[in-house]
Design a protein around this motif. Structure first.
Motif, PDB file in Angstrom:
ATOM      1  N   LYS A   1       0.275  -1.064  -0.155  1.00  0.00           N
ATOM      2  CA  LYS A   1      -0.098  -0.336   0.209  1.00  0.00           C
ATOM      3  C   LYS A   1       0.286   1.050  -0.273  1.00  0.00           C
ATOM      4  CE  LYS A   1      -3.713  -2.022   2.023  1.00  0.00           C
ATOM      5  NZ  LYS A   1      -4.603  -2.332   3.208  1.00  0.00           N
ATOM      6  N   ASN A   2       1.836   1.179   0.630  1.00  0.00           N
ATOM      7  CA  ASN A   2       2.941   2.757   0.301  1.00  0.00           C
ATOM      8  C   ASN A   2       3.599   2.582  -0.123  1.00  0.00           C
ATOM      9  OD1 ASN A   2       1.522   2.667   3.123  1.00  0.00           O
ATOM     10  ND2 ASN A   2       3.476   1.798   3.909  1.00  0.00           N
ATOM     11  N   LYS A   3       3.923   1.717  -1.303  1.00  0.00           N
ATOM     12  CA  LYS A   3       4.669   1.332  -2.512  1.00  0.00           C
ATOM     13  C   LYS A   3       6.386   1.002  -1.849  1.00  0.00           C
ATOM     14  CE  LYS A   3       1.338   3.800  -5.065  1.00  0.00           C
ATOM     15  NZ  LYS A   3       0.184   2.720  -5.647  1.00  0.00           N
ATOM     16  N   ASP A   4       6.167   0.190  -1.303  1.00  0.00           N
ATOM     17  CA  ASP A   4       7.741  -0.072  -1.144  1.00  0.00           C
ATOM     18  C   ASP A   4       7.806  -0.582  -1.615  1.00  0.00           C
ATOM     19  OD1 ASP A   4       7.778   2.327   0.834  1.00  0.00           O
ATOM     20  OD2 ASP A   4       6.979   1.945   2.128  1.00  0.00           O
ATOM     21  N   ALA A   5       6.953  -1.870  -2.404  1.00  0.00           N
ATOM     22  CA  ALA A   5       7.595  -3.000  -2.948  1.00  0.00           C
ATOM     23  C   ALA A   5       7.337  -2.721  -4.201  1.00  0.00           C
ATOM     24  CB  ALA A   5       6.807  -4.309  -2.456  1.00  0.00           C
ATOM     25  N   ASP A   6       7.648  -3.884  -5.078  1.00  0.00           N
ATOM     26  CA  ASP A   6       6.850  -3.572  -6.430  1.00  0.00           C
ATOM     27  C   ASP A   6       5.979  -4.613  -6.324  1.00  0.00           C
ATOM     28  OD1 ASP A   6       8.414  -1.439  -8.034  1.00  0.00           O
ATOM     29  OD2 ASP A   6      10.361  -2.693  -7.414  1.00  0.00           O
ATOM     30  N   VAL A   7       5.784  -5.520  -6.404  1.00  0.00           N
ATOM     31  CA  VAL A   7       5.408  -7.339  -6.407  1.00  0.00           C
ATOM     32  C   VAL A   7       5.389  -8.158  -4.735  1.00  0.00           C
ATOM     33  CG1 VAL A   7       7.373  -8.616  -7.129  1.00  0.00           C
ATOM     34  CG2 VAL A   7       4.917  -8.919  -7.965  1.00  0.00           C
ATOM     35  N   LEU A   8       3.809  -8.802  -4.597  1.00  0.00           N
ATOM     36  CA  LEU A   8       3.701  -9.152  -3.194  1.00  0.00           C
ATOM     37  C   LEU A   8       3.787 -11.052  -3.621  1.00  0.00           C
ATOM     38  CD1 LEU A   8       1.346  -6.833  -2.022  1.00  0.00           C
ATOM     39  CD2 LEU A   8       3.672  -6.913  -1.734  1.00  0.00           C
ATOM     40  N   LEU A   9       3.875 -11.382  -3.285  1.00  0.00           N
ATOM     41  CA  LEU A   9       4.126 -12.919  -3.389  1.00  0.00           C
ATOM     42  C   LEU A   9       2.912 -13.236  -1.520  1.00  0.00           C
ATOM     43  CD1 LEU A   9       3.399 -15.465  -4.324  1.00  0.00           C
ATOM     44  CD2 LEU A   9       6.077 -15.891  -3.448  1.00  0.00           C
ATOM     45  N   VAL A  10       1.826 -13.360  -1.623  1.00  0.00           N
ATOM     46  CA  VAL A  10       1.385 -13.770   0.288  1.00  0.00           C
ATOM     47  C   VAL A  10       0.438 -14.968   0.208  1.00  0.00           C
ATOM     48  CG1 VAL A  10       2.214 -11.478   0.795  1.00  0.00           C
ATOM     49  CG2 VAL A  10       0.075 -11.591  -0.218  1.00  0.00           C
ATOM     50  N   HIS A  11      -0.676 -15.207   1.003  1.00  0.00           N
ATOM     51  CA  HIS A  11      -0.983 -16.199   1.413  1.00  0.00           C
ATOM     52  C   HIS A  11      -1.977 -15.879   2.691  1.00  0.00           C
ATOM     53  CE1 HIS A  11       1.505 -18.349   5.228  1.00  0.00           C
ATOM     54  NE2 HIS A  11       1.212 -17.194   4.531  1.00  0.00           N
ATOM     55  N   ALA A  12      -2.986 -14.850   1.890  1.00  0.00           N
ATOM     56  CA  ALA A  12      -3.966 -14.729   2.320  1.00  0.00           C
ATOM     57  C   ALA A  12      -5.310 -14.018   1.833  1.00  0.00           C
ATOM     58  CB  ALA A  12      -4.226 -13.471   3.683  1.00  0.00           C
ATOM     59  N   LYS A  13      -5.796 -15.075   0.595  1.00  0.00           N
ATOM     60  CA  LYS A  13      -6.635 -14.776  -0.333  1.00  0.00           C
ATOM     61  C   LYS A  13      -7.932 -13.618   0.589  1.00  0.00           C
ATOM     62  CE  LYS A  13      -8.545 -17.149  -4.500  1.00  0.00           C
ATOM     63  NZ  LYS A  13      -8.257 -18.241  -5.059  1.00  0.00           N
ATOM     64  N   ALA A  14      -9.006 -13.743   0.766  1.00  0.00           N
ATOM     65  CA  ALA A  14      -9.348 -13.008   1.461  1.00  0.00           C
ATOM     66  C   ALA A  14      -9.048 -11.164   1.167  1.00  0.00           C
ATOM     67  CB  ALA A  14     -10.065 -13.131   2.155  1.00  0.00           C
ATOM     68  N   ASP A  15      -7.927 -11.394   2.187  1.00  0.00           N
ATOM     69  CA  ASP A  15      -7.142  -9.219   2.244  1.00  0.00           C
ATOM     70  C   ASP A  15      -6.643  -9.675   0.603  1.00  0.00           C
ATOM     71  OD1 ASP A  15      -7.687 -10.089   4.890  1.00  0.00           O
ATOM     72  OD2 ASP A  15      -6.123  -9.941   5.903  1.00  0.00           O
ATOM     73  N   GLU A  16      -6.139 -10.754  -0.058  1.00  0.00           N
ATOM     74  CA  GLU A  16      -5.455 -10.093  -1.056  1.00  0.00           C
ATOM     75  C   GLU A  16      -6.360  -9.399  -2.171  1.00  0.00           C
ATOM     76  OE1 GLU A  16      -3.590 -13.663  -2.206  1.00  0.00           O
ATOM     77  OE2 GLU A  16      -2.742 -14.050  -0.116  1.00  0.00           O
TER      78      GLU A  16
END
Length: 288
Positions: A93-108
């Protein structure tokens, strides 16, 4: 004699200029062959910042994913920040990363719906397991019922080590407590505020139960005085997704990584990871 030296100097200068120009052109040629949208060659590598989970880091998956991606796209330098899923989403959200690999589908999905990500794609899955002391004082072994096991742990006042870090694993744990009708609290509930690997170490030290992703458990079980006590419940499914961040600093690099990860080469790397060491893949690729 003077004319000869002046002519020699002019020829040498011309050769230096020609050689410099040739080297510059050769460098441009390598960049064009570097692959990816931003390929400019090894001398112009640009960072692609990936925020991901501690489970993918602790399991060793990035030890094979990172070099495989950078071999396919030598113009990019994949830089990994391993944190809990909740923190990774905040970093996005703060644009301090270019891409995410995460595991909480509803939140994603909410992250993308709110405009913070350009798209979300399934990448791979495994499952969670509940591990604990071999003596199993709460008697959860073999029950196959994750919410029921959590209630037994609470009713027996056995120690439970929680990650407590708003990670995908922590979010899953809270859902299991909710399904069990239990409010986790008290001295027997240890909130570690740590990643998966450190939480497993704490659980072993305290002879506590904990919820772990299977990949990290398999990669660390040999060093832990804990046993796998419950697995196989549908509630323990663990899906991972990749999300390029909207208006990322390196949007081309983010797209390149996301596309590569869900493509044939990225899925093959995931499919083969862990098979030689553990006799089974630690993650199952399932990109559409």
């Amino acid at each position: 004699m003077k004319d000869r030296w002046e002519r020699h100097a002019r020829i040498t200068s011309a050769l230096v200029v020609s050689l410099s120009l040739a080297l510059a052109l050769a460098g441009c040629g390598r960049g064009a062959e570097g692959g990816g949208d931003g390929g400019t060659g090894a001398q112009a590598r640009t960072p692609v910042v990936l925020a991901s989970t501690t489970s993918t880091e602790d399991s060793g998956l990035f030890d094979v994913l990172e070099p495989a991606f950078e071999e396919a796209y030598p113009a990019y330098d994949l830089q990994i920040t391993a944190v809990g899923t909740g923190q990774a989403l905040e970093i996005g959200k703060n644009k301090d990363a270019d891409v995410l690999l995460v595991h909480a589908k509803a939140d994603e999905e909410a992250f993308v719906a709110e405009g913070f990500g350009t798209r979300r794609t399934d990448v791979m899955y495994n499952d969670f397991v509940i591990v604990g002391p071999a003596a199993d004082p709460a008697g959860i072994g073999g029950t196959g019922d994750a919410p029921g096991a959590m209630k037994r742990i609470a009713d027996s006042a056995a120690v439970f080590a929680s990650r407590g870090d708003d990670s995908g694993t922590h979010k899953k744990e809270l859902k299991l407590w909710e399904a069990a009708g239990v409010e986790p609290e008290g001295k027997a509930y240890l909130s570690a505020g740590q990643g998966m690997g450190e939480t497993l170490k704490i659980a072993a030290e305290k002879q506590a139960y904990t919820l772990a992703d299977r990949a990290t458990w398999l990669s660390m079980r040999g060093a832990l005085d804990l046993e796998l006590l419950l697995e196989g419940d549908d509630d323990l499914f663990n899906q991972y997704g990749v999300i390029p961040v909207t208006d990322a600093s390196n949007a081309a690099g983010a797209r390149a990584f996301a596309d590569w990860l869900v493509g044939e080469d990225g899925q093959r790397v995931i499919r083969e990871f862990g098979v030689e060491t553990y006799g089974e893949p630690l993650f199952v690729p399932n990109a559409p």
